[in-house]
Design an enzyme around this catalytic site. Structure first.
Site, mmCIF file in Angstrom:
data_model
loop_
_atom_site.group_PDB
_atom_site.id
_atom_site.type_symbol
_atom_site.label_atom_id
_atom_site.label_comp_id
_atom_site.label_asym_id
_atom_site.label_seq_id
_atom_site.Cartn_x
_atom_site.Cartn_y
_atom_site.Cartn_z
ATOM 1 C CB SER A 102 28.914 -14.215 14.725
ATOM 2 O OG SER A 102 28.005 -13.178 14.513
ATOM 3 C CD1 TRP A 114 23.765 -18.712 11.371
ATOM 4 C CD2 TRP A 114 23.443 -16.504 11.366
ATOM 5 N NE1 TRP A 114 22.425 -18.486 11.494
ATOM 6 C CE2 TRP A 114 22.178 -17.150 11.493
ATOM 7 C CE3 TRP A 114 23.478 -15.106 11.340
ATOM 8 C CZ2 TRP A 114 20.992 -16.441 11.602
ATOM 9 C CZ3 TRP A 114 22.277 -14.412 11.449
ATOM 10 C CH2 TRP A 114 21.054 -15.082 11.576
ATOM 11 C CG HIS A 115 25.462 -12.106 10.129
ATOM 12 N ND1 HIS A 115 25.987 -12.549 11.311
ATOM 13 C CD2 HIS A 115 24.460 -11.263 10.461
ATOM 14 C CE1 HIS A 115 25.326 -11.991 12.314
ATOM 15 N NE2 HIS A 115 24.391 -11.213 11.831
ATOM 16 N N GLY A 116 26.488 -14.415 6.295
ATOM 17 C CA GLY A 116 26.513 -14.491 4.841
ATOM 18 C C GLY A 116 27.720 -15.250 4.351
ATOM 19 C CG PHE A 143 21.591 -12.698 6.826
ATOM 20 C CD1 PHE A 143 22.280 -12.451 5.655
ATOM 21 C CD2 PHE A 143 21.539 -11.704 7.778
ATOM 22 C CE1 PHE A 143 22.902 -11.236 5.435
ATOM 23 C CE2 PHE A 143 22.168 -10.481 7.577
ATOM 24 C CZ PHE A 143 22.838 -10.249 6.402
#
Lengths: 83, 483
Positions: free
Chosen positions: B318, B321-323, B483
């Site tokens: 997670s 995935w965000h950055g 994102f």
């Protein structure tokens, strides 16, 4: 040879560390301390092992009570009545 | 053309008007053209990548379905996912890996020569890649039939209301709706417009008003501890307002076209635990991670420790995935730790609550849990908001320093707000809280309003629109759009 219903009850006892008299038909996810979201995953693995079935992600969330688990297993071919 | 613009509203009004004017069999063409035009206006250079990813996922889905054995299906699915993740990895993570290797090489005296590459992140790639991965996995498991109509599939892949920042939809839910015939429905138009207006309200009056104030602290070379505390709490409010506004607009637009998208938020800042928080925040990503990362990782695992490891891995995914930055990895790890720690100490925490008789006053107990959860989430967001790991640790240290929480210091920290901005923010924030209060009592605010006279309703709608027009501030797009 152990009957399926006994195997099912034992899966709850083993996976959730419950006493025999704690396994009842009213048992549901989130109602007891032991059957929380993490206990749920160990229960799924135990049930898969015991009945040699594969429970996919959609059904994992559907299996949220003792009764719904039985219904799910019946759909997967586990016979609780005429065994 | 972002959601928050007159151009978008005009563009969308033309689409809605045409959508209900033309026959059903032509509507997919309209939605597809609209989606590509919308994407092209925002990021024309990545249209070829979007088209390639669409075509690739379409054909891979059909090939998976045509395989005879489960093993062959799995092979094709894995190849398909690898290619999609390669696109994502190349554009989003190349420099992250490259920079990390360079830093490591420097540390161990290794001659590493690959220079920094100028790679621009394609808009929405994280969102459409996850949607594509779930499509292929669902075909493999037989939960989804491979779509044969290339047009409808392309609309599913690039549906403009949810393309840029979700909600991340499953094909099973979205494709049948895209194919279904929707007649002009007053309820849908009415509800959709209200959701869009509410999204504009939260974005322009809360999120974009707070953004420069939060930045003034986080971009400052030497903020005080109290400023970091205040700015982090404000950032949490900003992030929620920003992202939920984006979802509101997406849901509202889709509803006006007769399509129901999945709700992405359920008042996450009123969660009573971290697990509760993740069932209320970015719900479509959480359920995606649960179904496609966490559940597969838990297969066959019977020990709690193994499930804990699966939780931490899921939150790391997670985070990344965000950055593409270590700050996001740390943010993910913190949430994984919270979740595991929360579970491991559940009995202990319950016995403490019982010992101090907190459990005898359920309302107080609930609000204590809400406050603690919110503060834990805020702490993690220090890492989410900071630009570098070093800055994140500095800020985290300030956030955890007791003196940073002194009431006098916090009051003084409010100096970061120009007085007028503070008054405007407090006023509109109270409106949002009233709205949420009504919804916490299981009543939709819109339904609540519908029980009032037409005069009251229209007064409220005019108040919403005038507030946006007079006091609204438009910033640089949505946080999650990046994102």
């Amino acid at each position: 040879m152990m009957r399926n219903i006994e195997k099912y009850r034992n899966a709850f006892i083993n996976a959730l560390d419950l006493e025999e008299d704690e396994v009842c038909e009213d048992l549901a996810l989130g109602v007891t301390r032991e059957w929380d979201s993490i206990g749920h995953m160990t229960l799924i693995s135990e049930v898969e092992d015991v009945f040699d079935v594969s429970i996919d992600s959609e059904w994992i969330t559907e299996f949220n009570s003792y009764q719904s688990g039985m219904e799910l297993l019946k759909r997967l071919g586990v016979d609780f009545i005429n065994e | 053309m972002t959601f928050i613009s007159i151009e978008f509203l005009l563009f969308f009004a033309i689409i809605v008007f045409t959508y209900y004017l033309i026959p059903h069999r032509l509507r997919w063409i309209l939605l597809l053209v609209a989606s590509y035009v919308f994407y092209a206006i925002l990021s024309i250079q990545f249209i070829p990548l979007l088209l390639t990813s669409t075509a690739f996922t379409y054909f891979t889905g059909i090939i998976i379905e045509k395989q005879e054995t489960k093993k062959q299906k799995k092979k094709v699915m894995l190849v398909g996912i690898s290619v999609l993740l390669f696109f994502l990895g190349w554009f989003k993570y190349f420099n992250f890996v490259n920079d990390s290797l360079r830093a490591m090489a420097k540390y161990i005296d290794w001659n590493y020569t690959i220079p920094y590459q100028e790679i621009v992140l394609p808009l929405a790639i994280s969102f459409y890649t996850f949607q594509a991965v779930s499509y292929l996995v669902d075909i493999y498991y037989g939960k989804q039939k491979a779509e044969r109509h290339y047009g409808y599939f392309s609309v599913f892949f690039a549906f403009f209301p949810q393309l840029v920042a979700g909600p991340i939809e499953r094909a099973k839910k979205l494709l049948p709706q895209l194919k279904g015939e929707h007649s002009l429905n007053y309820e849908n138009l009415n509800y959709g417009m209200k959701r869009i207006a509410w999204g504009f309200f939260k974005k322009t009056l809360i999120a974009d008003r707070l953004a420069p104030i939060v930045s003034s602290v986080y971009d400052s070379p030497n903020p005080t501890g109290s400023q970091i505390v205040l700015a982090t709490i404000l950032f949490s409010i900003q992030l929620f307002a920003d992202f939920s506004a984006c979802s509101d607009i997406a849901i509202g637009c889709a509803r006006m076209l007769g399509i129901n998208l999945t709700e992405n938020f359920k008042q996450p800042h009123f969660a009573v635990s971290i697990s509760d928080f993740w069932s209320r925040w970015h719900i479509t990503l959480s359920t995606w991670l649960r179904d496609y990362i966490f559940f597969p990782l838990c297969k066959g695992k019977k020990k709690r420790s193994e499930i804990y490891l699966a939780i931490v891995i899921t939150f790391l995914v997670s985070g990344i995935w965000h950055g593409a930055a270590w700050t996001f990895v740390l943010w993910g790890f913190i949430h994984g730790f919270y979740r595991v720690f929360g579970d491991a100490t559940k009995s202990f925490r319950e016995s403490i609550a019982s010992f101090i008789h907190l459990d005898r006053s359920p309302v107080l107990h609930k609000w204590v849990k809400i406050t603690i959860t919110f503060l834990l989430v805020c702490f993690s967001r220090v890492f989410f908001r900071s630009d570098t790991v070093a800055q994140a640790f500095e800020n985290a240290k300030l956030f955890l320093t007791i003196s940073s929480w002194s009431p006098l210091g916090i009051v003084k920290a409010f100096e970061i707000f120009p007085l007028l901005d503070l008054v405007i923010f407090i006023f509109f924030y109270i409106i949002v809280q009233l709205f949420q209060y009504i919804e916490r009592n299981n009543v939709s605010t819109w339904k609540f309003l519908s029980k009032h006279s037409i005069f009251t309703r229209f007064a409220f709608y005019i108040f919403l629109i005038l507030s946006v027009l007079v006091f609204g501030v438009s910033g640089n797009g949505f946080v999650y759009g990046g994102f």
